[in-house]
Design an enzyme around this catalytic site. Structure first.
Site, short mmCIF file in Angstrom:
data_model
loop_
_atom_site.label_atom_id
_atom_site.label_comp_id
_atom_site.label_asym_id
_atom_site.label_seq_id
_atom_site.Cartn_x
_atom_site.Cartn_y
_atom_site.Cartn_z
N ALA A 101 -11.16 23.50 11.63
CA ALA A 101 -12.10 23.57 10.50
C ALA A 101 -13.17 22.51 10.63
CB ALA A 101 -11.33 23.40 9.19
N ASN A 102 -14.03 22.39 9.64
CA ASN A 102 -15.03 21.31 9.61
C ASN A 102 -15.18 20.82 8.17
OD1 ASN A 102 -17.33 22.75 8.26
ND2 ASN A 102 -17.08 24.07 10.05
N ARG A 103 -16.02 19.80 7.98
CA ARG A 103 -16.08 19.10 6.70
C ARG A 103 -17.03 19.71 5.67
NH1 ARG A 103 -13.23 14.57 7.19
NH2 ARG A 103 -13.05 13.66 9.28
#
Ligand code: C5P
Length: 225
Positions: free
Chosen positions: A29-31
């Protein structure tokens, strides 16, 4: 009659991160928080548009008057975007994962004494570029770009490479990183064929309204009232 500037228009927005599964309980995932994309969907609805919001996994409430489609992975997002066409305006705000795992394990992966598992990656579809090249290309296609250096030049290059009409470039460098990714403020440059407009640092909700005002103006350039 409804005199709101985007009444009668269909605006398609992507927002949030994507999750790329590794096995049934793990993902890449990412932020991205989804806040900027949700604010844009809200502002488009306020301006009278019919809004489809394709959202990755985020903890945000659906803005009033917005049709929301929840997805997890980039490929699901691409499919949902495709299914939502045609659109007058598409604004791709999602931080789509560039890579997914090539193979997704059917069962939870186990720690083995025999060594570490290897994740083999595969490239995800570029949703923005796909829309630009597709048969149902929206009349106004807007991408976002998070950059840490040469913000405007990179955005100009990205606009041409992906054949987007506008790129909204966010400066996520240095100390701004905290505030832009996940925060409530943004600093943006709007890059179009005509040039670059640099906006003040402002709340994401306000940036969303500023962007929708420009969209409305672009769609009806003669409507000076
Ligand atoms: O190349 P980069 O990820 O910086 O491009 C950003 C723009 O492209 C954003 O508008 C993003 O939503 C879009 N994008 C996309 N699909 C991808 C990667 C990026 O739609 N796979």
């Amino acid at each position: 009659p409804d005199h709101r500037p985007l009444y009668g228009r269909h605006v398609l927005v992507t927002a949030g991160p994507t999750h790329e599964p590794i096995d049934p309980v793990r993902y890449i995932a990412n932020r991205s928080s989804g806040k900027q994309g949700f604010a844009i969907a809200a502002a488009a609805a306020e301006a009278g548009a019919r809004v489809t919001l394709v959202a990755g996994p985020v903890a945000l409430e659906t803005p009033h008057g917005v049709d929301r489609i929840d997805v997890e992975s980039a490929r699901e997002m691409a499919e949902a975007v495709d299914g939502a066409l045609p659109a007058d305006v598409a604004i791709m705000v999602a931080a789509v994962a560039d890579w997914r795992t090539r193979d997704v394990a059917g069962q939870k992966m186990k720690k083995a004494r025999s060594g570490l598992p290897e994740l083999v990656l595969a490239e995800n579809p570029d949703i923005l570029a796909g829309l630009a090249a597709g048969e149902a290309r929206p009349g106004l296609l807007i991408g976002f770009a998070a950059e840490t250096e040469n913000v405007v030049d990179n955005a100009k290059a990205k606009r041409e490479r992906k054949d987007a009409d506008w790129i909204v470039a966010n400066d996520v460098s240095g100390e701004r990183q905290d505030s832009v990714m996940g925060g409530d403020h943004n600093l943006a440059h709007i890059v179009t064929a005509a040039g670059v407009e640099t906006l003040d640092r402002m709340p994401k909700t306000e940036l969303a309204r500023a962007l929708m005002a420009r969209v409305a103006q672009h769609l009806e350039p003669d409507d000076s009232e």
